[in-house]
Design an enzyme around this catalytic site. Sequence first.
Site, PDB file in Angstrom:
ATOM      1  N   ASP A 138     -11.906 -11.058  -0.044  1.00 22.81           N
ATOM      2  CA  ASP A 138     -13.181 -11.173   0.652  1.00 22.81           C
ATOM      3  C   ASP A 138     -14.429 -10.482   0.104  1.00 22.81           C
ATOM      4  O   ASP A 138     -14.120  -9.543  -0.561  1.00 22.81           O
ATOM      5  CB  ASP A 138     -12.936 -11.251   2.081  1.00 22.81           C
ATOM      6  CG  ASP A 138     -12.290 -10.006   2.489  1.00 22.81           C
ATOM      7  OD1 ASP A 138     -11.718  -9.798   3.537  1.00 22.81           O
ATOM      8  OD2 ASP A 138     -12.338  -8.943   1.861  1.00 22.81           O
TER       9      ASP A 138
ATOM     10  N   GLU B  62       0.884  -1.352   0.004  1.00 21.83           N
ATOM     11  CA  GLU B  62       0.143   0.167  -0.001  1.00 21.83           C
ATOM     12  C   GLU B  62       0.812   1.282  -0.171  1.00 21.83           C
ATOM     13  O   GLU B  62       0.574   2.310   0.740  1.00 21.83           O
ATOM     14  CB  GLU B  62      -0.777   0.076   1.164  1.00 21.83           C
ATOM     15  CG  GLU B  62      -1.976  -1.181   1.210  1.00 21.83           C
ATOM     16  CD  GLU B  62      -2.780  -1.373   2.592  1.00 21.83           C
ATOM     17  OE1 GLU B  62      -2.842  -0.305   3.163  1.00 21.83           O
ATOM     18  OE2 GLU B  62      -3.564  -2.305   2.643  1.00 21.83           O
TER      19      GLU B  62
ATOM     20  N   ASN C 230       2.106  -5.272  -3.116  1.00 20.15           N
ATOM     21  CA  ASN C 230       0.789  -5.436  -2.929  1.00 20.15           C
ATOM     22  C   ASN C 230      -0.137  -4.362  -2.311  1.00 20.15           C
ATOM     23  O   ASN C 230       0.417  -3.307  -1.909  1.00 20.15           O
ATOM     24  CB  ASN C 230       0.835  -6.306  -1.554  1.00 20.15           C
ATOM     25  CG  ASN C 230      -0.556  -6.905  -1.363  1.00 20.15           C
ATOM     26  OD1 ASN C 230      -1.111  -7.682  -2.279  1.00 20.15           O
ATOM     27  ND2 ASN C 230      -0.921  -6.962  -0.053  1.00 20.15           N
TER      28      ASN C 230
ATOM     29  N   HIS D  40     -10.514  -6.665  -1.615  1.00 21.99           N
ATOM     30  CA  HIS D  40     -11.527  -6.862  -0.320  1.00 21.99           C
ATOM     31  C   HIS D  40     -12.688  -5.980  -1.053  1.00 21.99           C
ATOM     32  O   HIS D  40     -12.890  -4.601  -1.032  1.00 21.99           O
ATOM     33  CB  HIS D  40     -10.978  -5.922   0.815  1.00 21.99           C
ATOM     34  CG  HIS D  40      -9.745  -6.570   1.552  1.00 21.99           C
ATOM     35  ND1 HIS D  40      -9.698  -7.701   2.283  1.00 21.99           N
ATOM     36  CD2 HIS D  40      -8.413  -6.027   1.585  1.00 21.99           C
ATOM     37  CE1 HIS D  40      -8.642  -8.012   2.678  1.00 21.99           C
ATOM     38  NE2 HIS D  40      -7.862  -7.220   2.484  1.00 21.99           N
TER      39      HIS D  40
ATOM     40  N   GLU E  13      -6.034 -11.109  -0.799  1.00 18.70           N
ATOM     41  CA  GLU E  13      -6.648 -10.872   0.228  1.00 18.70           C
ATOM     42  C   GLU E  13      -8.172 -11.047  -0.050  1.00 18.70           C
ATOM     43  O   GLU E  13      -8.928 -10.142   0.761  1.00 18.70           O
ATOM     44  CB  GLU E  13      -6.128  -9.835   1.087  1.00 18.70           C
ATOM     45  CG  GLU E  13      -4.889  -9.577   1.358  1.00 18.70           C
ATOM     46  CD  GLU E  13      -4.461  -8.130   1.910  1.00 18.70           C
ATOM     47  OE1 GLU E  13      -5.378  -7.579   2.543  1.00 18.70           O
ATOM     48  OE2 GLU E  13      -3.361  -8.045   2.013  1.00 18.70           O
TER      49      GLU E  13
HETATM   50  O1  G3I Z   1      -1.944  -7.296  19.009  1.00 17.92           O
HETATM   51  C1  G3I Z   1      -2.750  -6.502  19.682  1.00 17.92           C
HETATM   52  C2  G3I Z   1      -3.204  -6.886  20.973  1.00 17.92           C
HETATM   53  O2  G3I Z   1      -2.096  -6.842  21.785  1.00 17.92           O
HETATM   54  C3  G3I Z   1      -4.254  -6.280  21.639  1.00 17.92           C
HETATM   55  O3  G3I Z   1      -4.789  -6.899  22.742  1.00 17.92           O
HETATM   56  C4  G3I Z   1      -5.637  -6.327  20.599  1.00 17.92           C
HETATM   57  C5  G3I Z   1      -6.859  -5.315  21.236  1.00 17.92           C
HETATM   58  O4  G3I Z   1      -6.558  -4.192  20.826  1.00 17.92           O
HETATM   59  O5  G3I Z   1      -5.103  -5.700  19.515  1.00 17.92           O
HETATM   60  C6  G3I Z   1      -4.115  -6.508  18.850  1.00 17.92           C
HETATM   61  O6  G3I Z   1      -3.876  -5.925  17.508  1.00 17.92           O
HETATM   62  C7  G3I Z   1      -4.638  -5.917  16.430  1.00 17.92           C
HETATM   63  C8  G3I Z   1      -4.075  -6.813  15.284  1.00 17.92           C
HETATM   64  O7  G3I Z   1      -5.140  -6.828  14.214  1.00 17.92           O
HETATM   65  C9  G3I Z   1      -3.677  -8.166  15.689  1.00 17.92           C
HETATM   66  O8  G3I Z   1      -4.671  -8.975  16.083  1.00 17.92           O
HETATM   67  C10 G3I Z   1      -5.066  -4.637  16.177  1.00 17.92           C
HETATM   68  O9  G3I Z   1      -5.877  -4.055  17.089  1.00 17.92           O
HETATM   69  C11 G3I Z   1      -6.047  -4.681  14.844  1.00 17.92           C
HETATM   70  O10 G3I Z   1      -6.306  -3.343  14.124  1.00 17.92           O
HETATM   71  C12 G3I Z   1      -5.314  -5.460  13.537  1.00 17.92           C
HETATM   72  O11 G3I Z   1      -6.370  -5.528  12.618  1.00 17.92           O
HETATM   73  C13 G3I Z   1      -5.650  -6.185  11.526  1.00 17.92           C
HETATM   74  C14 G3I Z   1      -5.558  -5.036  10.490  1.00 17.92           C
HETATM   75  O12 G3I Z   1      -4.983  -5.698   9.259  1.00 17.92           O
HETATM   76  C15 G3I Z   1      -4.572  -3.758  10.827  1.00 17.92           C
HETATM   77  O13 G3I Z   1      -4.500  -2.899   9.951  1.00 17.92           O
HETATM   78  C16 G3I Z   1      -6.406  -7.159  10.950  1.00 17.92           C
HETATM   79  O14 G3I Z   1      -6.511  -8.359  11.819  1.00 17.92           O
HETATM   80  C17 G3I Z   1      -5.860  -7.764   9.563  1.00 17.92           C
HETATM   81  O15 G3I Z   1      -6.836  -8.698   8.994  1.00 17.92           O
HETATM   82  C18 G3I Z   1      -5.876  -6.534   8.610  1.00 17.92           C
HETATM   83  O16 G3I Z   1      -5.125  -6.912   7.375  1.00 17.92           O
HETATM   84  C19 G3I Z   1      -5.051  -5.948   6.530  1.00 17.92           C
HETATM   85  C20 G3I Z   1      -3.785  -6.411   5.588  1.00 17.92           C
HETATM   86  O17 G3I Z   1      -2.678  -6.722   6.557  1.00 17.92           O
HETATM   87  C21 G3I Z   1      -3.383  -5.415   4.668  1.00 17.92           C
HETATM   88  N1  G3I Z   1      -4.565  -5.261   3.517  1.00 17.92           N
HETATM   89  C22 G3I Z   1      -5.862  -5.077   4.396  1.00 17.92           C
HETATM   90  C23 G3I Z   1      -6.227  -5.691   5.583  1.00 17.92           C
HETATM   91  C24 G3I Z   1      -7.245  -5.523   6.209  1.00 17.92           C
HETATM   92  O18 G3I Z   1      -7.281  -4.102   6.879  1.00 17.92           O
END
Ligand code: G3I
Length: 345
Positions: free
Chosen positions: A259, A148, A193, A228, A257
């Site tokens: 969905d 990105e 990507n 997405h 990715e």
């Molecule tokens: O690791 C912390 C944890 O310690 C904490 O307790 C918890 C509660 O706040 O948060 C955890 O971090 C989360 C992380 O995922 C790991 O689970 C973040 O809050 C959460 O925002 C994060 O979301 C991810 C997101 O990327 C972040 O931008 C999603 O799971 C993931 O599916 C998403 O994936 C991205 C791709 O990498 C790039 N393309 C877009 C896609 C969707 O946003």
Amino acid sequence: MQPKLLSLVCTVFLGLLVDDGLRSLAEAREFRLGTAVSMMPFRRDDQYKAILAREFNVIVGENCFKFDAIHPQRDRYEFRDADALVEFASANKMKIRGHTLIWHNQLPEWLKEGNLTRDEAIAALTNHIETVMGRYKGKIWAWDVVNEAIDQAGDPQHFREDSFWYKAIGPEYVTIAFEVARKADPGARLYYNDFDNEAKDEKSDAVYRLVSELNQRKLVDGVGWQMHISNAFKIGKEHRDNIRRLAALGLEVSITELDVRLKLPANRDALAKQARTYGDVMRFCLSEPNCKAIVLWGFTDMYSWVPQTFRGEGDALIFDRDYAPKPAYGAIRESLSKLTPGLSR
Ligand code: G3I
């Protein structure tokens, strides 16, 4: 009956008989079908892991390879989860994608708040890529080296300006990342990507210019289309034009990715439309020789990023919250079954 037709009939019949999932259909057609893996269910739910191994031949960590997870402190790496996924992929003869080395999101505090000079930021980028790629050298099929970096509203070359890396180093960070990555694991496929880059438009034009320059120096192998999408999505000429101009550069495309999110609560018609959308994307990728893989961003509605991001939307994947296959699963199965095994695509 012609041998190829007989082979197809047997494959489909056996597939139905032994129900060995989408994976065997994909592999009979030399196709890569994958999913992102969420570590919580991966570590606790045997059914989650069983479906992974039965249905897919590619996996990618949803979060565990990202900068904040794998390099939480300047002098500390955390490889436990990434190691577990690499081991699982190896044990189950799957390929694994590395997502992602350099992105503006999910960066650790020590980097974002470190007031690094440009040289220090380049050193941090270089050390990160060399350490992570070096650890998994020869084990990662494809890396999303940069994720990105392009933004419709970005600078004149459409580089995303609100990126830590852009602000600390300048747009050259993208080329530097690919130079370091190519040296770190010459055998890995190196991808750029992004999202909303699948149709031929201003954003994908900027992506095309970026990867054309990288390609001239043999620094890139492919472009990831995240995809997405919502249920309104339609495959069209603008997608075929885009994938074919990348093919003309000798570059591959992976849908990285996928969905297809629905407005909730999802009714039968919406689920049927979702199935058609998944089937259309599968047939599109299966019909374009440089489309090398389709990776879903998760496989069960129980674990999906969508509801936390798109309020009132969800049910974007191919298994429901109880791990039962949805109509979208059947559409993917049908599109794979319609292809004669072994026909080079
Ligand atoms: O690791 C912390 C944890 O310690 C904490 O307790 C918890 C509660 O706040 O948060 C955890 O971090 C989360 C992380 O995922 C790991 O689970 C973040 O809050 C959460 O925002 C994060 O979301 C991810 C997101 O990327 C972040 O931008 C999603 O799971 C993931 O599916 C998403 O994936 C991205 C791709 O990498 C790039 N393309 C877009 C896609 C969707 O946003």
